[in-house]
Design a protein around this motif. Structure first.
Motif, mmCIF file in Angstrom:
data_model
loop_
_atom_site.group_PDB
_atom_site.id
_atom_site.type_symbol
_atom_site.label_atom_id
_atom_site.label_comp_id
_atom_site.label_asym_id
_atom_site.label_seq_id
_atom_site.Cartn_x
_atom_site.Cartn_y
_atom_site.Cartn_z
ATOM 1 N N SER A 182 18.562 1.638 -14.764
ATOM 2 C CA SER A 182 17.269 2.051 -14.189
ATOM 3 C C SER A 182 17.284 1.840 -12.687
ATOM 4 O O SER A 182 18.080 1.053 -12.152
ATOM 5 C CB SER A 182 16.123 1.254 -14.818
ATOM 6 O OG SER A 182 16.325 -0.140 -14.632
ATOM 7 N N GLN A 183 16.402 2.557 -12.033
ATOM 8 C CA GLN A 183 16.263 2.462 -10.583
ATOM 9 C C GLN A 183 14.879 1.941 -10.254
ATOM 10 O O GLN A 183 13.869 2.484 -10.699
ATOM 11 C CB GLN A 183 16.475 3.819 -9.911
ATOM 12 C CG GLN A 183 16.375 3.770 -8.386
ATOM 13 C CD GLN A 183 16.728 5.094 -7.737
ATOM 14 O OE1 GLN A 183 16.944 6.090 -8.432
ATOM 15 N NE2 GLN A 183 16.818 5.114 -6.423
ATOM 16 N N LEU A 184 14.832 0.871 -9.456
ATOM 17 C CA LEU A 184 13.572 0.266 -9.029
ATOM 18 C C LEU A 184 13.345 0.606 -7.551
ATOM 19 O O LEU A 184 14.169 0.270 -6.695
ATOM 20 C CB LEU A 184 13.612 -1.252 -9.227
ATOM 21 C CG LEU A 184 12.413 -2.034 -8.665
ATOM 22 C CD1 LEU A 184 11.123 -1.617 -9.360
ATOM 23 C CD2 LEU A 184 12.640 -3.540 -8.805
ATOM 24 N N THR A 185 12.241 1.268 -7.288
ATOM 25 C CA THR A 185 11.865 1.633 -5.916
ATOM 26 C C THR A 185 10.509 1.019 -5.617
ATOM 27 O O THR A 185 9.549 1.232 -6.358
ATOM 28 C CB THR A 185 11.798 3.153 -5.729
ATOM 29 O OG1 THR A 185 13.056 3.731 -6.103
ATOM 30 C CG2 THR A 185 11.494 3.508 -4.289
ATOM 31 N N ILE A 186 10.444 0.253 -4.528
ATOM 32 C CA ILE A 186 9.191 -0.388 -4.121
ATOM 33 C C ILE A 186 8.856 0.096 -2.713
ATOM 34 O O ILE A 186 9.640 -0.102 -1.776
ATOM 35 C CB ILE A 186 9.307 -1.925 -4.140
ATOM 36 C CG1 ILE A 186 9.752 -2.413 -5.520
ATOM 37 C CG2 ILE A 186 7.977 -2.565 -3.754
ATOM 38 C CD1 ILE A 186 10.003 -3.899 -5.582
ATOM 39 N N SER A 187 7.728 0.757 -2.575
ATOM 40 C CA SER A 187 7.255 1.220 -1.267
ATOM 41 C C SER A 187 5.956 0.502 -0.925
ATOM 42 O O SER A 187 5.309 -0.085 -1.800
ATOM 43 C CB SER A 187 7.050 2.739 -1.266
ATOM 44 O OG SER A 187 6.118 3.114 -2.267
ATOM 45 N N TRP A 188 5.571 0.568 0.325
ATOM 46 C CA TRP A 188 4.370 -0.152 0.762
ATOM 47 C C TRP A 188 3.553 0.700 1.725
ATOM 48 O O TRP A 188 4.038 1.669 2.307
ATOM 49 C CB TRP A 188 4.738 -1.477 1.429
ATOM 50 C CG TRP A 188 5.244 -1.329 2.834
ATOM 51 C CD1 TRP A 188 6.473 -0.923 3.230
ATOM 52 C CD2 TRP A 188 4.504 -1.553 4.040
ATOM 53 N NE1 TRP A 188 6.569 -0.898 4.590
ATOM 54 C CE2 TRP A 188 5.382 -1.284 5.125
ATOM 55 C CE3 TRP A 188 3.207 -1.967 4.314
ATOM 56 C CZ2 TRP A 188 4.977 -1.408 6.439
ATOM 57 C CZ3 TRP A 188 2.799 -2.096 5.638
ATOM 58 C CH2 TRP A 188 3.685 -1.816 6.675
ATOM 59 N N GLY A 189 2.325 0.330 1.879
ATOM 60 C CA GLY A 189 1.420 0.973 2.820
ATOM 61 C C GLY A 189 0.297 0.009 3.140
ATOM 62 O O GLY A 189 0.191 -1.080 2.560
ATOM 63 N N ILE A 190 -0.540 0.397 4.073
ATOM 64 C CA ILE A 190 -1.666 -0.455 4.451
ATOM 65 C C ILE A 190 -2.879 0.442 4.678
ATOM 66 O O ILE A 190 -2.781 1.491 5.317
ATOM 67 C CB ILE A 190 -1.323 -1.286 5.709
ATOM 68 C CG1 ILE A 190 -2.404 -2.321 5.987
ATOM 69 C CG2 ILE A 190 -1.060 -0.421 6.903
ATOM 70 C CD1 ILE A 190 -1.987 -3.364 7.010
ATOM 71 N N GLN A 191 -4.002 0.035 4.125
ATOM 72 C CA GLN A 191 -5.241 0.793 4.240
ATOM 73 C C GLN A 191 -6.258 -0.031 5.009
ATOM 74 O O GLN A 191 -6.533 -1.181 4.659
ATOM 75 C CB GLN A 191 -5.794 1.139 2.848
ATOM 76 C CG GLN A 191 -5.020 2.218 2.113
ATOM 77 C CD GLN A 191 -5.165 3.585 2.765
ATOM 78 O OE1 GLN A 191 -6.151 3.853 3.464
ATOM 79 N NE2 GLN A 191 -4.175 4.451 2.548
ATOM 80 N N PHE A 192 -6.831 0.556 6.071
ATOM 81 C CA PHE A 192 -7.832 -0.122 6.882
ATOM 82 C C PHE A 192 -9.218 0.379 6.476
ATOM 83 O O PHE A 192 -9.493 1.586 6.480
ATOM 84 C CB PHE A 192 -7.592 0.141 8.372
ATOM 85 C CG PHE A 192 -6.413 -0.586 8.928
ATOM 86 C CD1 PHE A 192 -6.559 -1.854 9.471
ATOM 87 C CD2 PHE A 192 -5.141 -0.016 8.896
ATOM 88 C CE1 PHE A 192 -5.466 -2.536 9.984
ATOM 89 C CE2 PHE A 192 -4.043 -0.696 9.405
ATOM 90 C CZ PHE A 192 -4.217 -1.955 9.945
ATOM 91 N N SER A 193 -10.062 -0.562 6.146
ATOM 92 C CA SER A 193 -11.434 -0.201 5.788
ATOM 93 C C SER A 193 -12.291 0.035 7.012
ATOM 94 O O SER A 193 -13.345 0.660 6.923
ATOM 95 C CB SER A 193 -12.058 -1.313 4.926
ATOM 96 O OG SER A 193 -12.031 -2.557 5.620
ATOM 97 N N GLN A 194 -11.872 -0.463 8.164
ATOM 98 C CA GLN A 194 -12.585 -0.227 9.419
ATOM 99 C C GLN A 194 -11.587 -0.316 10.559
ATOM 100 O O GLN A 194 -10.535 -0.940 10.428
ATOM 101 C CB GLN A 194 -13.712 -1.248 9.605
ATOM 102 C CG GLN A 194 -13.236 -2.692 9.724
ATOM 103 C CD GLN A 194 -14.389 -3.676 9.722
ATOM 104 O OE1 GLN A 194 -15.133 -3.739 8.771
ATOM 105 N NE2 GLN A 194 -14.532 -4.417 10.804
ATOM 106 N N SER A 195 -11.916 0.330 11.658
ATOM 107 C CA SER A 195 -11.004 0.355 12.796
ATOM 108 C C SER A 195 -10.996 -0.993 13.484
ATOM 109 O O SER A 195 -11.994 -1.716 13.511
ATOM 110 C CB SER A 195 -11.413 1.447 13.789
ATOM 111 O OG SER A 195 -12.714 1.190 14.284
#
Length: 1028
Positions: free
Chosen positions: A380-393
């Motif tokens: 199997s192949q495990l891929t982990i990606s990430w991101g960031i969400q801002f609720s306000q500037s």
């Protein structure tokens, strides 16, 4: 109006336990205590509400020593020092924002830190909003119009100003009504979906409406119905639903943290990672020093009538050097679970970290089946990606993203190492870190012996060697032949055509070996001239790891070739080594460019076939890498297709790993702006962080791109389009949004071939036009914004109706010239500068006029001075007094030649120095040619001074002529009278003559007053020493 104060960091404190107190009016706030360091980093933000900005309103920043033995927090045992910043100075800055600036801490008047250097502190301030007080808020009279609105830390705990008890009670009360209405609607929906309800829960169970709503809102789901179930049952339920139809979600935009193949089935790997009470999770928590780990049960929720398996995990993160310990909450939701494919979305909330309430970190785990040859069993192949969400500037968005990226990288390195101990990896994980990539590349063995063996192992060399040995052995076994035919002693000719033919073959083979040997030696001498060297200086550092090439093709497809690569960036060139007779060469070389003042836009890559000297190589293909269109992750592992007739047909490619970083951060940007300001002739400032962030987001630019100017104008096409023209360090961009119809494009400064100013016409409504012409086949992405394209394939852009056309066109011209100087032009300028070895050298057309008429000059200064004429003339004597006066008046690197007699009674000398930034914001150099001669009737001296200014705006357009008349004051020989006249000689016509003349008059009048005041102080001091 709101005042934002950012306490970032400090250095060179005399003690280690410190904290900062901010005073605005009668209100104050404190930072946390920094422990164990004399160079603390706080990164905290404070927000105050001010009624207006008046004279005397200051921000007082006090640095205090913390009592380490006291059990209370923030208890001071001594004032280290203070910094006082007037609010009016902040209001006078561009966008009312004072960029991060180091302030020297003033020593206290008493205490134990009186005679100690107290260090520096880095602060930034910003005023936002209108000065009128908000309706409904209490405005305190006089100096009490300042109130603390809230405090937000960048690396500490966040304090929400809205979290008062009354506010929380009101929010909770309103939330109950919303919750009840929402749950009633969901309940009606579920009564219609009885089959789904039965599938979710075979046995009736009580449901808590409130908890369901809270869980649903915490997971950002559109429905709130949940039911407890086991982990295996939940997966089975999702797999029996619509999981097969649902698509696998795309990787998150932040980048890839882990992409690895393991010798384990996808279902087993999924259970190993996410099953309740997973032993792997416990070991990972212990490895990462996580405490109070609590895993909630897996429950089923309905999201858009789709069953989702979800749970909550909470834990305490350990404290670091910059961030204190804080609670983290993970919301784990299965987005896909069908067959052997799994996708788990994780949203991590960290409210206790700096700005924790403004963002959430997102992770996506994807487990997919893979088939590997020669591997027994499932993998199997495990891929982990990430991101960031801002609720306000937030102004600290870039810093938050950088900190999150670094923290995740370290955490998942531990994750990968621990997982590799439990399951065998099928290939090593690729970690695209600069240091690791360079270390890996440089560790590749490179031996000349092996290269020589592979190069000379050919049929021609083998035949030449064997035939030569055979001939030598034959000669040793034969007796000398008799002289016959036309032979004579010393000349032995072939006795048959067979001997002639054999000798010819041997000569041709030996010639071939000789040419190959010369070719090999030339390639070895030129190999790696730029490979492995370290970059020098501070600025933009470009590092390239050249890995390999594939499917390279030459003009003659049947012939082997010797490729090498040439990289060109910002006019600088670097060359790789030569790989002999390689169609798929392996370089494994690291090439670094020296630090560049200007941020690079493109990297030109071209592959050549080596044939002797490098300038005689044949191109095998080329490519252009645009740094503005590629992310950091894409640059870190890039496969570049080559362009060219044979390269495109053969699908030739180069594998590169590119790293671009700014070593000097803000200082590099300031140096670049200073360089541009001298061309533009006006002060330039980087836009505010909010405007920079909006600009980058609008055009999809990397975070290092910074905005310089923006202008409202019209883009002339068939119909004029009103919008904004943006100028940054690397691009010219235009954006317009008229009733939803958007026009957006940008092109590089290097793409511009010519800029012209066209006179106003009737079609342009009386406004002059700015015409920008791009180079052939450049900027094709912006073709929809061009008005026309000429026969050569160049795009023409017309802009008009600027508020100040002259200032705008001059700024654009200066930025273009700064960015597009060719290599030859830069070399020519450097050669001219190197020729000017004499610091006292003036332009050739400057001559000292000894008989200048004072009637044609303006008197700018006059005063009576203590001392005789000879004492006053020591100001120009070249001695210790002159040096002290000039250094105290703001002259740096002051130097002068001795007075030389040119004619009887006439003396000349040269002077050179630089202004400090207190005298001139541009700094700049000064060269003077001075001539002195006796005044009529020997009453004193007359000194003429021609001043040339360098490295200041329009300094090459004029010279300043000063005339000093130092004479006796009446019959008293102990006092002197000095009068100074000034005249400006214009070398080139300019529009701003009147404005510049007024500024020069004022500057020199103030400077003369400072010089002669210093002379009086020095003469009095010398007189006092003489009396003593």
């Amino acid at each position: 109006m709101r005042l934002y104060v950012y306490v970032l960091q400090a250095k060179d404190f005399p003690v280690q336990e410190t904290f900062v107190v901010l005073n605005v009016g009668k209100h104050k706030s404190k930072t946390r205590v920094s422990r164990g360091t004399s160079n603390p980093i706080w990164n905290e933000e404070f927000v105050f509400r001010v009624g207006g900005v008046e004279e005397g309103d200051d921000v007082v920043v006090s640095v205090l020593h913390h009592d380490q033995n006291h059990h209370q927090s923030n208890v001071s045992t001594g004032l280290i020092g203070k910094v006082r910043i007037p609010l009016c100075s902040v209001a006078g800055e561009e966008n009312q924002t004072l960029l991060p600036t180091w302030f020297v801490i003033e020593k206290p008047s008493d205490g134990k830190f009186v005679n100690i250097e107290c260090g520096k502190i880095l602060l930034s301030l910003s005023l936002q909003g209108k000065s009128e007080s908000t309706s409904g808020e209490k405005v305190l009279p006089d100096k009490q119009d300042v109130s603390l609105e809230g405090v937000k830390e960048v690396q500490g705990s966040a304090k929400d100003p809205g979290c008062s008890k009354e506010g929380r009670r009101r929010k909770h009360h309103d939330g109950k009504h919303i919750m009840k209405n929402f749950v009633n609607q969901i309940d009606k929906l579920f009564h219609k979906k009885e089959e789904i309800s039965k599938r979710l829960n075979d046995e009736p169970a009580e449901e808590s409406v409130t908890s369901n709503y809270e869980d649903a809102t915490d997971k950002s789901c559109s429905s709130a119905a949940t039911t407890c179930t086991s982990f295996e049952e939940g997966l089975h339920l999702m797999q029996s639903g619509d999981g097969e139809i649902e698509e696998m979600p795309e990787n998150l935009l932040g980048g890839i943290l882990l992409d690895q193949k393991y010798l384990v089935s996808p279902s087993d790997l999924n259970k190993f990672l996410f099953s309740p009470n997973s032993q792997f999770r416990k070991e990972l928590a212990e490895l990462q020093s996580l405490s109070d780990v609590q895993e909630g049960p897996w429950t089923m929720i309905q999201e858009d009538i789709t069953p989702r398996l979800t749970r909550l995990v909470t834990y305490m993160r350990p404290a670091t050097k910059l961030v204190k310990a804080g609670k983290a909450t993970e919301s784990q939701v299965y987005r896909k679970a069908s067959g052997n494919q799994f996708a788990v979305f994780v949203s991590v909330s960290t409210p206790d970290v700096p700005y924790g309430n403004t963002f959430k970190v997102e992770l996506l785990y994807k487990i997919l089946p893979v088939t590997e040859p020669n591997v027994v069993g499932e993998s199997s192949q495990l891929t982990i990606s990430w991101g960031i969400q801002f609720s306000q500037s937030t102004i600290m968005k870039g810093m938050i993203e950088g900190g999150a990226r670094q923290g995740l990288k370290e955490s998942f390195e531990q994750f990968s190492d621990l997982l590799a101990k439990n399951y065998k990896t099928l290939d090593p994980a690729v970690v695209l870190d600069k240091e690791q990539v360079i270390a890996t590349v440089q560790s590749e063995p490179k031996t000349d012996l092996k290269s020589a063996f592979l190069y000379f192992w050919s049929s021609s060399v083998v035949c030449a060697v064997l035939l030569s040995v055979y001939v030598v052995v034959h000669i040793l076994h034969c007796e000398p032949s008799k002289i016959q035919g036309v032979e004579f002693y010393g000349l032995d000719l072939p006795d048959s055509f067979g001997e002639l033919f054999s000798g010819g073959i041997l000569v041709l083979l030996l010639e071939r070996v000789y040419m190959m040997t010369v070719h090999f030696i030339q390639a070895r001498l030129h190999r790696g001239r730029d490979q492995g060297g370290k970059a020098n200086g501070k600025g933009w550092i470009l590092t390239i790891a050249l890995i390999k090439g594939t499917n390279l093709a030459s003009v003659e497809a049947t012939e082997l070739f010797d490729p090498y690569v040439v990289f060109t960036c910002n006019g600088k060139t670097r060359t790789s080594s030569v790989k002999l007779q390689a169609r798929d060469p392996q370089w494994n070389e690291v090439i670094e460019f020296d630090a560049m003042e200007e941020p690079p836009s493109v990297l030109d890559v071209e592959v050549f076939d080596f044939d002797g000297p490098f300038d005689q190589g044949v191109s095998l293909g080329h490519a252009e890498i645009n740094f503005l269109k590629l992310t950091t992750d894409e640059l870190a592992d890039l496969c570049v297709p080559l362009v060219g007739h044979h390269a495109q047909a053969s699908q030739s490619k180069l594998q590169l790993r590119i790293f671009l970083e700014n070593k000097n951060c803000v200082e590099t940007m300031k140096d670049y702006l200073s360089k541009v300001e001298k061309e533009v002739g006006k002060k330039l400032n980087i836009r505010s962080p909010q405007k920079n962030s909006a600009f980058q987001k609008l055009f999809g630019l990397p975070h290092e791109e910074f905005l310089l100017k923006e202008y409202t104008c019209y883009l002339k096409r068939k119909l004029p389009v009103q919008g904004k023209l943006f100028l940054s360090a690397r691009i010219v961009a235009f954006y317009s949004n008229i009733f939803g119809h958007k026009t957006k494009f940008y092109f590089l400064w290097e793409d511009i071939d010519d800029i012209q100013v066209l006179p106003p016409t009737l079609a342009s409504l009386g406004s002059p036009l700015l015409l920008i012409i791009l180079k052939k086949n450049r900027g094709l992405d912006a073709k929809h914004g061009a008005k026309s394209q000429d026969e050569e394939g160049r795009l023409w852009f017309y802009f008009q109706s600027f508020v100040s056309f002259d200032a705008t066109s001059r700024t654009i011209m200066a930025l273009w010239k700064t960015r597009t100087l060719s290599v030859d032009q830069r070399a020519h300028i450097a050669e001219e500068e190197s020729d000017v070895s004499d610091p006292f050298l003036l332009p050739g057309d400057v001559a000292v006029v000894s008989d200048a008429d004072p009637l044609k000059m303006s008197k700018v200064y006059a005063c009576d001075l203590p001392g005789d004429v000879e004492l006053v003339m020591k100001i120009f004597g070249g001695g210790e007094m002159e040096r002290k006066i000039m250094e105290k008046s703001g002259c740096l690197n002051y130097a002068s030649t001795t007075w030389e007699s040119k004619n009887p009674g006439i003396y000349e000398r040269r002077v050179s120095y630089n202004y400090n930034h207190t005298v001139s914001v541009f700094g700049g150099g000064v060269t003077c040619s001075q001539q002195k001669s006796p005044a009529p009737n020997d009453e004193g001296w007359i000194l003429n001074d021609i001043v040339a200014l360098h490295d200041v705006p329009f300094g090459d357009h004029f010279h300043v002529h000063l005339r000093y008349e130092v004479k006796k004051a009446g019959g008293d020989c102990k006092t002197s009278k000095c009068e100074v006249y000034l005249r400006i000689r214009w070398l080139k016509p300019i529009k701003f003559e009147q404005r510049i003349s007024k500024s020069i008059m004022e500057k020199f009048r103030n400077r003369l007053k400072v010089i002669f005041d210093l002379f009086q102080k020095e003469s009095v001091a010398n007189s006092s020493l003489t009396l003593l």
